[in-house]
Design an enzyme around this catalytic site. Structure first.
Site, PDB file in Angstrom:
ATOM      1  N   ASP A 229       0.820  -1.216   0.000  1.00 43.05           N
ATOM      2  CA  ASP A 229       0.000   0.000   0.000  1.00 43.05           C
ATOM      3  C   ASP A 229       0.859   1.274   0.000  1.00 43.05           C
ATOM      4  O   ASP A 229       2.058   1.234   0.274  1.00 43.05           O
ATOM      5  CB  ASP A 229      -0.886   0.023   1.264  1.00 43.05           C
ATOM      6  CG  ASP A 229      -2.056  -0.937   1.144  1.00 43.05           C
ATOM      7  OD1 ASP A 229      -2.076  -1.739   0.184  1.00 43.05           O
ATOM      8  OD2 ASP A 229      -2.935  -0.883   2.009  1.00 43.05           O
ATOM      9  N   ASP A 230       0.176   2.357  -0.273  1.00 44.56           N
ATOM     10  CA  ASP A 230       0.653   3.735  -0.032  1.00 44.56           C
ATOM     11  C   ASP A 230       1.662   4.279  -1.047  1.00 44.56           C
ATOM     12  O   ASP A 230       2.074   5.414  -0.954  1.00 44.56           O
ATOM     13  CB  ASP A 230       1.224   3.914   1.391  1.00 44.56           C
ATOM     14  CG  ASP A 230       0.167   3.708   2.464  1.00 44.56           C
ATOM     15  OD1 ASP A 230      -1.010   3.486   2.105  1.00 44.56           O
ATOM     16  OD2 ASP A 230       0.515   3.752   3.656  1.00 44.56           O
ATOM     17  N   HIS A 280      -5.891   3.325  -4.010  1.00 43.70           N
ATOM     18  CA  HIS A 280      -5.870   3.536  -2.557  1.00 43.70           C
ATOM     19  C   HIS A 280      -6.362   4.956  -2.276  1.00 43.70           C
ATOM     20  O   HIS A 280      -5.870   5.608  -1.368  1.00 43.70           O
ATOM     21  CB  HIS A 280      -4.434   3.306  -2.049  1.00 43.70           C
ATOM     22  CG  HIS A 280      -4.338   2.976  -0.583  1.00 43.70           C
ATOM     23  ND1 HIS A 280      -5.229   2.164   0.078  1.00 43.70           N
ATOM     24  CD2 HIS A 280      -3.421   3.346   0.357  1.00 43.70           C
ATOM     25  CE1 HIS A 280      -4.865   2.057   1.355  1.00 43.70           C
ATOM     26  NE2 HIS A 280      -3.775   2.773   1.546  1.00 43.70           N
ATOM     27  N   HIS A 284      -5.340   9.160   0.295  1.00 44.83           N
ATOM     28  CA  HIS A 284      -5.391   8.337   1.500  1.00 44.83           C
ATOM     29  C   HIS A 284      -6.487   8.780   2.460  1.00 44.83           C
ATOM     30  O   HIS A 284      -6.298   8.857   3.674  1.00 44.83           O
ATOM     31  CB  HIS A 284      -4.011   8.324   2.199  1.00 44.83           C
ATOM     32  CG  HIS A 284      -3.761   7.028   2.921  1.00 44.83           C
ATOM     33  ND1 HIS A 284      -4.149   6.822   4.223  1.00 44.83           N
ATOM     34  CD2 HIS A 284      -3.163   5.880   2.535  1.00 44.83           C
ATOM     35  CE1 HIS A 284      -3.788   5.602   4.593  1.00 44.83           C
ATOM     36  NE2 HIS A 284      -3.196   5.003   3.577  1.00 44.83           N
ATOM     37  N   TYR A 321      -6.978   2.436   5.788  1.00 42.87           N
ATOM     38  CA  TYR A 321      -7.276   1.967   7.163  1.00 42.87           C
ATOM     39  C   TYR A 321      -8.285   0.810   7.159  1.00 42.87           C
ATOM     40  O   TYR A 321      -8.775   0.422   8.213  1.00 42.87           O
ATOM     41  CB  TYR A 321      -7.824   3.107   8.042  1.00 42.87           C
ATOM     42  CG  TYR A 321      -7.144   4.435   7.799  1.00 42.87           C
ATOM     43  CD1 TYR A 321      -5.844   4.668   8.301  1.00 42.87           C
ATOM     44  CD2 TYR A 321      -7.746   5.447   7.050  1.00 42.87           C
ATOM     45  CE1 TYR A 321      -5.196   5.883   8.053  1.00 42.87           C
ATOM     46  CE2 TYR A 321      -7.111   6.649   6.805  1.00 42.87           C
ATOM     47  CZ  TYR A 321      -5.838   6.867   7.300  1.00 42.87           C
ATOM     48  OH  TYR A 321      -5.210   8.044   7.053  1.00 42.87           O
ATOM     49  N   HIS A 372       3.654  -2.388   3.058  1.00 40.02           N
ATOM     50  CA  HIS A 372       3.681  -1.025   2.505  1.00 40.02           C
ATOM     51  C   HIS A 372       4.955  -0.822   1.707  1.00 40.02           C
ATOM     52  O   HIS A 372       6.016  -1.315   2.102  1.00 40.02           O
ATOM     53  CB  HIS A 372       3.556   0.006   3.634  1.00 40.02           C
ATOM     54  CG  HIS A 372       2.244  -0.068   4.345  1.00 40.02           C
ATOM     55  ND1 HIS A 372       1.981  -1.028   5.300  1.00 40.02           N
ATOM     56  CD2 HIS A 372       1.107   0.650   4.196  1.00 40.02           C
ATOM     57  CE1 HIS A 372       0.729  -0.872   5.726  1.00 40.02           C
ATOM     58  NE2 HIS A 372       0.176   0.141   5.065  1.00 40.02           N
TER      59      HIS A 372
HETATM   60 ZN    ZN Z   1      -2.644   3.069   3.310  1.00 37.30          ZN
END
Ligand code: ZN
Length: 429
Positions: A229-230, A280, A284, A321, A372
């Site tokens: 992620d991210d 995503h 965020h 989340y 991540h």
């Molecule tokens: Zn995230």
């Protein structure tokens, strides 16, 4: 006397008629012309070998067929035997009954012949036309191992002929229209190679893989989806892709829309490698607490950017989340994906600890692992995690592949698939 003359004249007339009709072509030559013309209509489609014809007229039941002669002796013997058998099995009942067979021969995969057998028959005065498909491996030894289910496909009515049993992506199973009840009215079922692959003979396996250049997923083996992620990250995304490439593996990247311009070429590269790119959101955002307007904007802005870079909109969305409310379920046109193994890499920031959290998570078959791509330690951990998974018999697949092949789940827009879908017990805290 007059009466006699009249009946003689009538008898004459009858003879005349009989004589006249005998001037027309005989039923035998009609049959011959008819089948020859029909055989000719197949000629243009024959790409392999020559044809041999057999035409046997009999007023109690005629048979005519042509079959391929390729020059491969074993194969030709098998084919000839097959056609002869079909002809011998024909049991006419009424006068004028007939069986006529022709074919199209094609090569659906290397070293495999696909035979489309077209049959026209009149049996007890009733006419029917059918098409059946038979696959042969050219090499007789290999053919013996060729599963019966692939050798012979069910007969279908000629009007339903749309498919050949082996094609680029699938094996198509064909059925007689009334043999099964299918909701959409079709009489065939496409089964992707990934499902039938374990049952295919070695020869076909290698050809399917080789010809189509596809990553082969074996549905009978364990599989796991690793997700990051991210990102994308200016440095780490590239390093992660290098690790995946070295291990011939794929992962799923849930990228933040506003980050995409940091490393668009790496996102594209990941997609080209067969990795899945998911959304995503744009920045965020917590989609559970956001207003409908904000949710829509977060999703739309990200999708626009994805389309700009990749040429398509991702199929899946990971809500930041793991926060999902009723509004986003209503609004999202993408399926939402959670996870079932949380490495908590963002918290530990220690490669060894992150690796251990995967190693100690038990059976990972069917799991979605959360990592991540923006922490150096997560990339270091991945250097161990990826080969460890492979060494332990896991196939690395994308989230969408996992859903399709492990869970046979068609992804529904707005649906949230999280640990309860991936496993009976959550492996997250
Ligand atoms: Zn995230």
């Amino acid at each position: 006397m007059k009466k006699i003359i009249r009946s003689v004249a009538m008898a004459f007339a009858v003879i005349m008629i009989i004589q006249f009709s005998s001037c027309a072509p005989s039923a035998k030559s009609v049959f011959k012309t008819e089948v020859t013309e029909w055989f000719e209509s197949f000629d243009a489609d024959q790409t392999v070998g020559k044809s041999k014809q057999v035409i046997e007229y009999n007023k109690d039941g005629s048979v005519a067929y042509e079959y391929p002669v390729t020059g491969t002796k074993d194969f030709d013997t098998r084919i000839e035997g097959l056609f002869n058998k079909f002809a011998a099995d024909f049991a006419p009942v009424a006068q004028g009954d007939k069986l006529v067979m022709s074919y199209k021969l094609y090569s659906p995969a290397k070293d495999v012949y696909g035979l489309e057998l077209v049959t026209k028959a009149v049996l007890n005065g009733e006419q029917r036309e059918e098409v059946s498909y038979i696959n042969f491996v050219k090499d007789i030894e290999q053919d013996k191992e060729f599963p019966e289910m692939l050798q012979k496909m069910a007969v279908i009515e000629a009007s339903d002929r749309t498919k050949t049993p082996l094609d680029k992506d699938n094996v198509t199973f064909l059925y007689k229209t009334d043999a099964i009840t299918v909701i959409d009215g079709t009489s065939s079922v496409d089964v992707p190679y990934v499902y039938v692959r374990p049952y295919l003979p070695e020869l076909i396996k290698s050809n399917v893989q080789q010809d189509e250049n596809i990553r082969v997923i074996d549905v009978t083996k364990k599989m796991v989806a690793v997700t990051y992620d991210d990102g994308p990250h200016g440095v780490y995304t590239k390093q992660l892709l290098d690790i995946l490439e070295q291990n011939n593996a794929v992962a799923t990247f849930y990228e933040v829309g506003s980050n995409l311009s940091i490393a668009p070429e790496q996102v594209k590269r990941a997609s080209d490698m067969g990795c899945e790119i998911g959304s995503h959101t744009w920045s965020h955002a917590n989609l559970q607490t956001s207003s409908e307007t904000k949710i829509k904007q977060q999703l739309d802005d990200a999708n626009k950017k994805f389309e700009e870079i990749l040429g398509y909109i991702p199929k899946t969305l990971r809500p930041p989340y793991g926060a999902v409310g009723s509004a986003v379920k209503e609004i999202s046109e993408q399926a939402m994906i959670g996870w079932s193994v949380d490495t908590e890499d963002w918290r530990y920031r220690n490669a060894g600890t992150v690796f251990n959290s995967v190693k100690n998570a038990g059976n990972l078959d069917g799991d979605v692992i959360l990592l991540h791509s923006i922490h150096k330690t997560s990339i270091e951990a991945s250097k161990d995690i990826i080969p460890w998974l492979i060494d332990n018999g896991y196939q690395l697949v994308t989230v969408s592949e996992l859903m399709k092949y492990r869970y046979e789940q068609i992804l529904e827009p707005g649906e949230f698939y999280t640990y309860n879908y991936f496993d009976n017990e959550p492996k997250t805290k």
